[in-house]
Design a protein around this motif. Structure first.
Motif, PDB file in Angstrom:
ATOM      1  N   ASP A  82      79.546 116.101   3.086  1.00  0.00           N
ATOM      2  CA  ASP A  82      80.255 117.087   3.902  1.00  0.00           C
ATOM      3  C   ASP A  82      79.446 118.391   3.914  1.00  0.00           C
ATOM      4  O   ASP A  82      79.150 118.955   2.855  1.00  0.00           O
ATOM      5  N   PRO A  83      79.045 118.885   5.110  1.00  0.00           N
ATOM      6  CA  PRO A  83      78.248 120.125   5.156  1.00  0.00           C
ATOM      7  C   PRO A  83      78.947 121.295   4.493  1.00  0.00           C
ATOM      8  O   PRO A  83      78.278 122.251   4.065  1.00  0.00           O
ATOM      9  N   ALA A  84      80.276 121.253   4.424  1.00  0.00           N
ATOM     10  CA  ALA A  84      80.994 122.378   3.815  1.00  0.00           C
ATOM     11  C   ALA A  84      81.146 122.234   2.315  1.00  0.00           C
ATOM     12  O   ALA A  84      81.620 123.163   1.658  1.00  0.00           O
ATOM     13  N   SER A  85      80.756 121.080   1.764  1.00  0.00           N
ATOM     14  CA  SER A  85      80.928 120.873   0.324  1.00  0.00           C
ATOM     15  C   SER A  85      79.857 121.616  -0.454  1.00  0.00           C
ATOM     16  O   SER A  85      78.769 121.919   0.056  1.00  0.00           O
TER      17      SER A  85
ATOM     18  N   ARG B 114      72.506 112.954   0.477  1.00  0.00           N
ATOM     19  CA  ARG B 114      73.523 114.010   0.528  1.00  0.00           C
ATOM     20  C   ARG B 114      73.372 114.887   1.771  1.00  0.00           C
ATOM     21  O   ARG B 114      74.351 115.364   2.324  1.00  0.00           O
ATOM     22  N   ASP B 115      72.142 115.080   2.239  1.00  0.00           N
ATOM     23  CA  ASP B 115      71.954 115.865   3.465  1.00  0.00           C
ATOM     24  C   ASP B 115      72.447 115.103   4.688  1.00  0.00           C
ATOM     25  O   ASP B 115      72.937 115.718   5.652  1.00  0.00           O
ATOM     26  N   ARG B 116      72.352 113.794   4.630  1.00  0.00           N
ATOM     27  CA  ARG B 116      72.714 112.983   5.793  1.00  0.00           C
ATOM     28  C   ARG B 116      74.213 112.696   5.851  1.00  0.00           C
ATOM     29  O   ARG B 116      74.810 112.725   6.942  1.00  0.00           O
TER      30      ARG B 116
ATOM     31  N   ARG C 163      71.908 121.869   1.585  1.00  0.00           N
ATOM     32  CA  ARG C 163      71.663 123.152   2.247  1.00  0.00           C
ATOM     33  C   ARG C 163      72.433 124.287   1.560  1.00  0.00           C
ATOM     34  O   ARG C 163      72.041 125.446   1.668  1.00  0.00           O
ATOM     35  N   ARG C 164      73.528 123.926   0.897  1.00  0.00           N
ATOM     36  CA  ARG C 164      74.293 124.947   0.167  1.00  0.00           C
ATOM     37  C   ARG C 164      73.706 125.165  -1.231  1.00  0.00           C
ATOM     38  O   ARG C 164      73.761 126.271  -1.753  1.00  0.00           O
TER      39      ARG C 164
END
Length: 831
Positions: free
Chosen positions: A759-762, A754-756, A767-768
């Motif tokens: 979507d970073p904004a999801s 999931r980190d790779r 990280r979220r």
């Protein structure tokens, strides 16, 4: 409707909760009860490794000093002391006022048990009786030379040193005190061992610097976390790498620096009699005889080396009483042949056993017999069980062993088979002493003027001339250290310019030292200076017997005269009531012997305040029938043949056995150097591997770093990642191999995917959700278990040879491929 894969991932990601016993559908299956034994140090196991390196560099230095026999037991005692110290420091149930007495009692009992096993074959009653006698002597002011007492003390102190070191580091948090305590012990022992053992100091310094750095960094990081500050996870290894490089650089820089200036007057302060340390040392030496020490005890001590040191602090204790028919004879213990600029030592030796009253005679002219009945009152300190008697002992009334120089076949000392001398022992010794008068000795030429001799194979019975010098004798007793002050030889030549014969030159040297120098024990050779040059030109003409005898022997060798230094006692004083000679501790002495071809070793007394040796008025020239089995008797032939065999063995016969003490000393030295080399190699490999491992995947994110390292460790264990496998599939495969870590592995794989790729904004991105912050803790717990799994399944041991062979094969094919076009071109151009 979620598919099965998503449902499985949701279960992996969600933290498992214990079952509440409900019957609803959300009830979770409880975990199987497991028992985990967590063994770890908050400061890290590497800190314990560094602590052990510091302590063992000190303990192995004590073993190398070889104070007494059986010091090899210190290694196990130290290990138990470290374990006990760590456990005591980490436990919180018992108060320190109870823990420390328990540790002291355990250390004493352990030392008592090991000493009894080493020196008394496990007989604790015999050791207890010996200790009781020692305490009686201590209270009554007597002296003792019982090595087992010192072995007991040093074993107990080794345990307590290791225990205290661990306590200071892990409980009181003061590693500097630990380093200071070990440094004191290390430096004391470094002055009593060979220069090659300086490697112990190198290991000690590097390990101490790294331990202080590691410990202070741990303390700082702990404080930062309490204050809410964050630091990189690999900060410790980064600092350790830099600290190792700085430590090695400091050592190299210190090694290259020239020696500093030393003020001679200041250097004498600590050799004064009013020094409290000297008072304590004298009391210690009175009660403990330290074998092999360069420091002479208060009534004499003899070992393999004779150092040019400070005040020997000899007292008036009675050591021997002697009944003899010639009271002018000194008692000789052993002789030395090799001088290194600051001390004397004996060359390689072999021993030959002799029965009681067996005669050993090596063939000199003009001898007469001296008989001595010796009673031991206070035994001298001895590294080996030496027997003392007049020069050139011929026989002793007890079984013994003659210690012989392997190079030239000349005797060095006599050893007592039944152990070292003890109070109350008596023995009778018969010696051959030179009866050559001055006129006879003046006829002996210098080796440079002596006739040569070549053995004739056709006439092997032809004997060399009387005044012929064996080359092996000249090789051993003309030895001089490199870079000796050239002014010594010039000065010796000037002193003997008017002397015509070898004997007259020896007397000229003896007389000059005897008349122009003052006998003074309150002096000490300054560090970095050679003894003879300092004594002749910079000592204010003051010194004691070691300096007088060394100076005359070295000047005689500079003139081509074979000479050696001898240690023992003077003849003492005569008791008219008891009709015996009384020898005291203050009579411990060293003097010079010079070899005269045909007449053997002749005594000379260069020390001021001591009387010269009395020469016979006329030579006897008759030794026939002096002793049973003398020169013409049957025993003499046996001894001569045995000495001949020893000389042959020195030239290459491997059947002659070295003395057991020499074998043990050589074995200890070899084992010690090997262990130190292995420790250094392991330390270097650990630092190198740690640096590489921390820099691995350095440019990637934390999830990629963790996933990459897991894949590498799994590959080393034989579970390789296939190109067709997804991270989920690979982690599932690893989970099957390590079911205890299945949940952690699959969770790490899910966070990595999931980190790779998410979507970073999801909202599902790690990280979220904050899951990315869990990775360092999860990896810290998982890493040692993965390394342990690799050690249990060392597939890399097979992988390395395969990769190496593939590399060699590819290199060979590539080189062969480059050669083929050249060969084709050559073939085409040939027509």
């Amino acid at each position: 409707m979620r598919d099965a894969a998503v449902e499985r991932l949701s279960k992996i990601i969600a933290d498992p909760r214990p079952s509440d016993g409900g019957s609803d559908g959300n009830r979770r299956v409880p975990r199987r009860p497991t028992l985990h034994l967590r063994l770890g140090l908050a400061e890290g196991w590497f800190s314990l490794f560094l602590l052990a390196a510091v302590v063992y560099s000190t303990i192995w230095c004590v073993e190398a000093a070889d104070w007494v026999d059986n010091l090899n037991i210190l290694s196990w005692t130290t290990l138990l002391g470290l374990i006990a110290g760590v456990l005591a420091a980490k436990q919180r149930r018992l108060p320190r006022l109870l823990v420390h007495p328990i540790a002291v009692v355990v250390g004493l009992l352990l030392a008592f048990w090991q000493t009894a096993g080493a020196d008394y074959g496990g007989n604790t009653t015999a050791l207890w009786h010996s200790m009781h006698q020692w305490f009686v002597l201590a209270l009554t002011g007597g002296t003792s030379s019982d090595d087992s007492i010192f072995l007991f003390f040093i074993t107990a102190l080794g345990f307590l040193l290791a225990y205290t070191s661990a306590w200071l580091v892990y409980r009181t948090r003061k590693p500097w005190l630990m380093i200071l305590a070990n440094a004191v012990v290390l430096l004391i022992n470094l002055s009593n061992i060979d220069p090659g053992y300086i490697i112990f100091l190198v290991v000690f310094l590097v390990a101490s610097l790294l331990l202080v750095l590691r410990f202070n960094l741990y303390e700082s990081s702990t404080r930062w976390k309490r204050q809410g500050l964050r630091c990189a996870d690999d900060l410790g290894w980064e600092f350790m790498q830099a600290g190792a490089l700085i430590s090695i650089g400091v050592l190299i820089f210190a090694w290259l620096l020239p020696s500093g200036y030393i003020n001679d007057a200041t250097a004498q302060i600590w050799s004064a009699d009013n020094n409290p340390w000297v008072v304590l040392e004298n009391t210690w030496n009175r009660l403990i005889s330290v074998s092999g020490s360069e420091n002479v005890s208060n009534h004499g001590i003899f070992g393999d080396t004779l150092a040019l040191g400070g005040n020997p602090h000899l007292n008036q204790d009675v050591v021997f009483t002697v009944r003899t028919d010639d009271g002018n004879q000194y008692l000789e213990s052993l002789s030395y042949d090799t001088y290194n600029g600051r001390s004397w030592s004996a060359g390689p030796t072999v021993g030959t056993p002799l029965n009681a009253n067996a005669v050993a005679y090596v063939g000199s002219q003009d001898l007469h017999v001296i008989r001595q009945n010796i009673t031991v009152v206070n035994p001298p300190g001895e590294q080996h069980p030496y027997l003392l008697g007049a020069s050139q002992i011929a026989s002793v009334n007890q079984t013994s062993q003659v210690l012989i120089n392997k190079t030239n076949g000349l005797e060095i000392a006599w050893l007592r088979t039944n152990g070292k001398l003890a109070a109350g022992n008596t023995y009778a010794v018969t010696s051959y002493v030179s009866a050559a008068d001055v006129k006879t000795l003046r006829t002996v030429p210098l080796p440079a003027d002596a006739p040569s001799f070549a053995p004739d194979q056709l006439h092997p019975d032809i004997q060399p001339p009387v005044d012929y010098y064996e080359p092996s004798i000249l090789q051993a007793y003309l030895q001089l250290p490199n870079n000796l002050d050239p002014h010594i030889k010039v000065f010796a030549q000037r002193l003997t310019a008017n002397a015509q014969t070898m004997y007259d030159k020896a007397v000229a040297l003896e007389s000059y030292l005897h008349e122009n120098y003052t006998y003074d024990t309150n002096i000490s050779l300054p560090p970095g200076q050679e003894g003879v040059s300092w004594f002749l030109f910079r000592s204010n003409h003051r010194g004691f017997c070691n300096y007088f005898s060394t100076t005359m022997a070295v000047m005689a060798r500079e003139l081509g005269m074979p000479a050696r230094v001898v240690a023992g006692y003077t003849n003492g004083t005569f008791d008219t009531k008891l009709h015996e000679w009384v020898i005291r501790g203050s009579d411990a002495h060293s003097w010079v012997q010079i070899y005269f071809a045909g007449y053997g070793w002749i005594n000379f007394e260069p020390s001021a305040n001591f009387s010269n040796f009395v020469r016979p008025a006329a030579s006897s020239n008759d030794i026939i029938g002096i002793l049973p089995g003398g020169p013409l008797g049957p025993t003499n032939g046996i001894i001569r043949n045995h000495l001949s065999d020893l000389n042959q063995s020195a030239s290459g016969d491997t059947n002659t056995a070295v003395t057991p003490t020499q074998q043990q000393a050589q074995l200890r030295q070899d084992v010690g150097l090997t262990l130190v080399g292995l420790i250094l190699l392991i330390l270097f490999c650990v630092i190198l591997f740690g640096t590489w491992w921390r820099r691995l995947y350095r440019g990637y994110g934390i999830s990629a770093q963790v996933y990459g390292r897991i894949c590498m460790l799994a590959n080393w264990a034989g579970i390789s990642l296939q190109p067709s496998q997804t991270p989920y599939e690979y982690m599932h495969k690893l989970a099957e191999a390590a079911p205890d870590e299945a949940v952690t592995l699959e969770r790490l794989g899910d966070i990595y995917v999931r980190d790779r790729w998410a979507d970073p904004a999801s909202a599902e991105h790690p990280r979220r959700t904050g899951e990315i912050a869990e990775l360092p803790g999860m990896w810290k717990r998982l890493q040692p278990r993965l390394f342990l799994h690799v050690l249990r399944h060392p597939h890399f041991l097979r992988w390395l040879p395969e990769r190496l062979s593939d590399f060699i094969r590819k290199r060979w094919l590539r080189r062969h491929a480059r050669e083929l076009p050249t060969k084709d071109v050559y073939i085409q151009e040939e027509p």
